[in-house]
Design an enzyme around this catalytic site. Structure first.
Site, mmCIF file in Angstrom:
data_model
loop_
_atom_site.group_PDB
_atom_site.id
_atom_site.type_symbol
_atom_site.label_atom_id
_atom_site.label_comp_id
_atom_site.label_asym_id
_atom_site.label_seq_id
_atom_site.Cartn_x
_atom_site.Cartn_y
_atom_site.Cartn_z
ATOM 1 N N TYR A 1 38.720 37.807 29.245
ATOM 2 C CA TYR A 1 38.904 36.343 29.347
ATOM 3 C C TYR A 1 37.657 35.565 28.932
ATOM 4 C CZ TYR A 1 42.536 38.025 32.568
ATOM 5 O OH TYR A 1 43.578 38.686 33.145
ATOM 6 N N TYR B 1 52.009 34.477 37.509
ATOM 7 C CA TYR B 1 51.107 35.376 36.792
ATOM 8 C C TYR B 1 51.330 36.786 37.322
ATOM 9 C CZ TYR B 1 47.182 37.866 34.929
ATOM 10 O OH TYR B 1 46.424 38.803 34.270
ATOM 11 N N ASP C 1 55.922 40.611 43.995
ATOM 12 C CA ASP C 1 54.637 41.017 43.440
ATOM 13 C C ASP C 1 53.564 40.631 44.465
ATOM 14 O OD1 ASP C 1 52.205 41.234 42.225
ATOM 15 O OD2 ASP C 1 52.756 40.174 40.380
ATOM 16 N N LYS D 1 45.073 45.747 43.789
ATOM 17 C CA LYS D 1 43.882 45.011 44.245
ATOM 18 C C LYS D 1 43.311 45.547 45.558
ATOM 19 C CE LYS D 1 44.558 40.783 41.584
ATOM 20 N NZ LYS D 1 43.415 40.747 40.686
#
Ligand SMILES: Cc1ncc(COP(=O)(O)O)c(C=O)c1O
Length: 443
Positions: A15, A146, A252, A281
């Protein structure tokens, strides 16, 4: 050459516009909530190193679990073999996940957890419908979603500067309203509305339900799309509509899992049990890449049979990596021993108390807090709520100002957020709130 010069000569960061980028921080050590730079500075990690860290950096118990496992077995193929950490972790997860989730499939990052979920949902219908009726392959997803950067995960993510160059490669998705209360898609107010925004999902399912494999949501907190926090009624409504129209629900929880929203899993706010859940994560407390896609027995059963074409043909080299599983188990132990959920409740109250007064500032449009996450939506005009979005230069400017003060924050454009490891102390939270207030007062 020093580290930054060597980095500049050899690396390409995520990014990051490499032509105009600022020098990266050279981090050489981490301990608790702090990161230490090569030139001797200390930074409080206010974003949990991309939302993964929960018990602090370089935690002695997690370090030990990792070292012990490395002595025994570092990795083994997971097709045709198994190992204790994979089984132990699956059992621990199934004991903690919303009731009804019964099988664990491992992969290695959030995007793959979502890819696996979408593929499972589509193949579930192929395996169960045996040619009857139209093919159920459509996915319904939300605006501002996202779900990751691989092509499938991009397809289900909202349209953005991240996804636009790849539009020709992506599969079509039915896109419905998210409950973004500060910018209500229907122009309503939360204190008087009846979650009318669910009507978008209902319309999609009424018209295309028979072709739809699954509805995919980030329950309670849409992260990279702007730290959008939901009324729990929306989540409950998603489950109700999925049941009504006979469609699978995928949650999610790559970001929201393991306490971020104040419950172990965000689905508990509904409370709902999705048919498929994605985790990554904080699963390994931020140590190693690992992901889980867990499903109900009914989804799993659809893949059983003598006919090999019913098999789920998906896997990755590092599926169920033993080192990652061992750290995840140790993280579970820490979770239970140190009453983490109660700690997050205190953090939530402190963040709400400390940050809500910032609404008086002309640049602050909205302050949102849920569990251990606080978001401040910055606007250029409070009345019209105009704002710059993800590419807004306010983000990098703020980031630099905070780093100068010893605080690592990385706004998503005009969305400034704070999401620390849970081991942060009350005094450190007060200090962060003070830094945010004084920086915002000067812009
Ligand atoms: C909700 C959600 N899903 C999926 C992903 C993708 O995870 P990864 O970056 O590990 O591929 C992210 C990453 O931020 C996320 O927030």
């Amino acid at each position: 050459m020093n580290l930054i010069e060597r980095d500049r000569a050899s690396l390409w960061h995520p990014y990051t516009q490499m032509k105009t980028r600022r020098d990266p921080l050279a981090i050489v050590r981490g301990e608790g909530v702090y990161l230490y730079t090569q030139d001797g500075r200390r930074l409080l990690d206010g974003i949990s190193s991309w939302w993964v860290n929960i018990h602090g950096h370089s935690h002695p118990r997690l370090n030990q679990a990792l070292a012990d496992q490395a002595e025994r077995l570092e990795h083994v193929i997971f097709a045709g073999a198994t190992h204790p950490p994979a089984v132990d972790l699956a059992e621990r997860l199934l004991g903690a996940l919303p009731r009804g989730l019964a099988r664990v499939f491992y992969s290695d990052n959030g995007s793959t957890a979502v890819e696996v979920a979408v593929k499972m949902a589509v193949q579930y219908w192929r395996n169960t419908s045996a040619g009857a009726g139209p093919s159920r392959h459509r996915i319904v997803a939300l605006h501002h979603a996202y779900h990751g950067d691989t092509v499938g995960a991009m397809s289900v993510s909202g349209d953005s500067v991240f996804t636009q160059p790849f539009a020709p490669l992506m599969f079509p998705v039915d896109r419905v309203y998210a409950p973004y209360c500060y910018r209500c898609p229907l122009g309503l107010q939360r204190d008087t509305c009846h979650i009318e925004c669910l009507g978008g999902l209902e319309d999609a399912l009424r018209t295309r339900g028979s072709e739809t494999a699954a509805v995919l949501v980030e329950p309670m907190l849409q992260g990279a799309g702007g730290m959008i926090m939901w009324p729990a009624e929306f989540l409950a409504g998603v489950r109700r509509l999925c049941d009504q129209y006979g469609v699978l629900m995928i949650a999610d929880e790559v970001l929201t899992g393991f306490g971020r929203t104040g419950k172990m899993f965000a689905c508990e706010h509904g409370p709902v049990t999705p048919d498929i859940i994605c985790l990554s994560k904080a699963l390994t407390a931020g140590y190693l890449p690992l992901a889980v896609t867990a499903v109900t027995e009914a989804v799993y059963d659809a893949f059983l049979g003598d006919d090999h074409t019913r098999t789920f043909f998906h896997g990755h080299s590092f599926t169920a990596n033993p080192l990652a599983c061992a750290v995840a188990i140790a993280s579970f132990d820490l979770f239970q021993e140190s009453s983490v959920i109660a700690r997050i409740a205190r953090l939530e109250a402190q963040l709400r108390r400390g940050l809500t007064p910032l609404l008086r500032l002309p640049v602050v449009g909205d302050v949102r807090v849920l569990g251990g996450v606080a978001a401040i939506e910055l606007v250029t005009d409070k009345a019209s709520r105009d704002a710059g979005g993800y590419l807004d230069q306010i983000g990098p400017r703020l980031s630099s100002a905070f780093v100068e003060r010893g605080l690592l924050l990385r706004p998503l454009g005009n969305i400034l957020y704070f999401m620390p490891p849970y081991v942060i102390t009350d005094d450190e939270v007060d200090w962060v709130i003070g830094q945010i207030g004084s920086v915002l007062e000067t812009i």
